[in-house]
Design an enzyme around this catalytic site. Structure first.
Site, short mmCIF file in Angstrom:
data_model
loop_
_atom_site.label_atom_id
_atom_site.label_comp_id
_atom_site.label_asym_id
_atom_site.label_seq_id
_atom_site.Cartn_x
_atom_site.Cartn_y
_atom_site.Cartn_z
CB ILE A 33 -0.96 0.03 1.21
CG1 ILE A 33 -0.18 -0.12 2.52
CG2 ILE A 33 -2.00 -1.08 1.08
CD1 ILE A 33 -1.07 -0.04 3.76
N GLY A 34 2.16 1.12 -0.05
CA GLY A 34 3.04 2.27 -0.10
C GLY A 34 4.48 1.85 -0.28
CG ASP B 228 8.26 15.02 6.80
OD1 ASP B 228 8.04 15.97 6.02
OD2 ASP B 228 8.41 13.85 6.40
#
Length: 438
Positions: free
Chosen positions: A133-134, A261
């Site tokens: 998924i990533g 971030d």
């Protein structure tokens, strides 16, 4: 012991001259040619063989030691040869290697160090990897299921840096170590993504995280960059997402943590519609009055772009403002984005927003970090007027993911879901290397 190429050539040349000499002088059979002064003066062309006479030396028996052999089969055995001579025979000139065949070149090359695949950790066998998924430079994220309990989770696989985690001078090691230490803490915030388990192999760290079925906030709200149609969010929806993000950042700042971030890609949507801040690879805990000089993350604040850089918690406030700006304007902010009009010095693309929303954006995105409000002051601004901060977790989300089951991945990139859910089998180690286990 094989003869050297140069010695073989010298031997064949001597044998050729020997035959020519015998054929030229059949009456005098000598084992080696004799160079007379006349022959040296006239050269080899001056010696002529008799015309009508066959060379009698053709029938002479030649000793086996002088009999030419096939170059590939020619072997001279001398068990009493000194060790130094044998070592010299192994050294070949580049010209000889070039003239040698491909088999001899391959034999001359030394074999490289042995490489072995690294097996996955034993704990990974407790999970079934369903889909990717990533993925990125950090590694991969898998959609997984616990084999015994059946719970759905996400497993983030991060490659370790080449240096051991104990070496403080390696920034990648520091980032990974800080992320592990932060996730191991038992923090209690409904707006931070929690870790369920962590284990490792010699080259990777495996984070078992809560699965967020709605994907990240960037795809959830839409973006031209992600290939999804941007969703028009009213100010009530912007207030919902921003209130939960503010509480997540407040939890960190109260404990002197700086995230560094904050962006929509690191904010994930739960199946209930609420959001959670994730990705703590750049998190740092600041001492009183401490500032940082290593700029990192995505949305750099003005003080992070200066030389030398010097920033602290206000850098997170700037990133929160960028997230709100993207949600309210449907614009994507990148490094070269010009947020302010060069003439009026005001934020662009705020025409349709009400004044409380504009005021909050102007405050969050102030150029001077001293002019930005602290996170506790953000909660008191007019944009959040009437909001009960104690009941934010009980708010009704403006949108809830539509899911058909635990394996529904419609809110994740199609290109990632097409990949085989395999932990990278191409990870190898050299047996001679000293690998580390932190």
């Amino acid at each position: 012991m094989k003869i050297h190429h140069k010695e073989r050539r010298a031997f064949l040349e001597a044998w050729r001259k020997h035959k020519e000499y015998i054929q030229a002088q059949p009456g005098n059979v000598l084992p080696f040619p004799v160079n007379t002064p006349d022959a040296e003066a006239e050269g080899p062309e001056a010696v002529e063989a008799p015309e009508a006479q066959e060379p009698e030396a053709a029938n002479l028996e030649v000793p086996e030691a002088l009999e030419p052999q096939d170059p590939e089969e020619q072997v001279l055995e001398d068990p009493e040869a000194p060790e130094a001579d044998r070592m010299e025979e192994d050294e070949q000139d580049p010209e000889d290697l070039q003239a040698a065949g491909p088999e001899e070149e391959e034999a001359a090359e030394a074999p490289g160090p042995v490489r072995q695949p690294i097996p996955p950790p034993r704990e990974l066998a407790n999970y079934e990897l369903l889909k990717v998924i990533g993925s990125g430079s950090f590694g991969k994220v898998f959609h997984a299921r616990h084999r015994r309990g059946g719970q759905i989770c996400a497993i983030k696989v991060v490659k370790k840096p080449r240096r051991p985690l104990e070496e403080d001078e390696d920034p990648e090691s520091d980032d990974l170590k800080r992320e592990i230490m932060f996730l191991l803490e038992r923090y209690n915030s409904p707006f931070l993504l929690r870790m369920k388990d962590v284990f490792e192999s010699p080259v990777k760290v495996y984070f078992v995280l809560k699965f967020m079925a709605g994907g990240d906030l960037r795809r959830w709200t839409g973006s031209r960059w992600t290939g999804t149609r941007p969703q028009r969010l009213n100010e009530d929806a912007v207030r919902f997402y921003m209130s939960e993000l503010v509480l997540a950042v407040e939890f960190l700042h109260k404990r002197n943590y700086i995230h560094r971030d904050i962006k929509r890609e690191n904010i994930f949507v739960h199946r209930s519609g609420h959001i959670k801040l994730a990705d703590f690879g750049f998190v740092r805990r600041l001492q009183r009055g401490e500032t940082l000089d290593d700029a990192c993350g995505t949305h750099f604040s003005p003080e992070m772009k200066q030389e030398p850089a010097s920033y602290g918690l206000p850098a997170d406030i700037w990133a929160v403002g960028i997230v709100m700006y993207e949600l309210a304007t449907r614009e994507v902010v990148h490094e070269d984005s010009q947020l302010r009009d060069p003439r009026t010095k005001k934020l662009r693309m705020l025409g349709r927003l009400r004044q409380p929303c504009k005021d909050l954006l102007e405050a969050l995105l102030a150029e001077d970090p001293e002019e930005r409000p602290k996170i506790r002051e953000v909660k008191k601004m007019e944009f959040f007027e009437g909001l009960n901060w104690r009941t934010v977790a009980g708010q009704v989300p403006p949108r809830i993911p539509t899911l058909d089951g635990d394996e529904d991945l419609r809110y994740f990139p199609q290109s990632q879901k097409a990949k085989d859910p395999i932990d990278d089998p191409t990870d190898y180690i050299r047996v001679s290397e000293d690998l580390f286990i932190p």
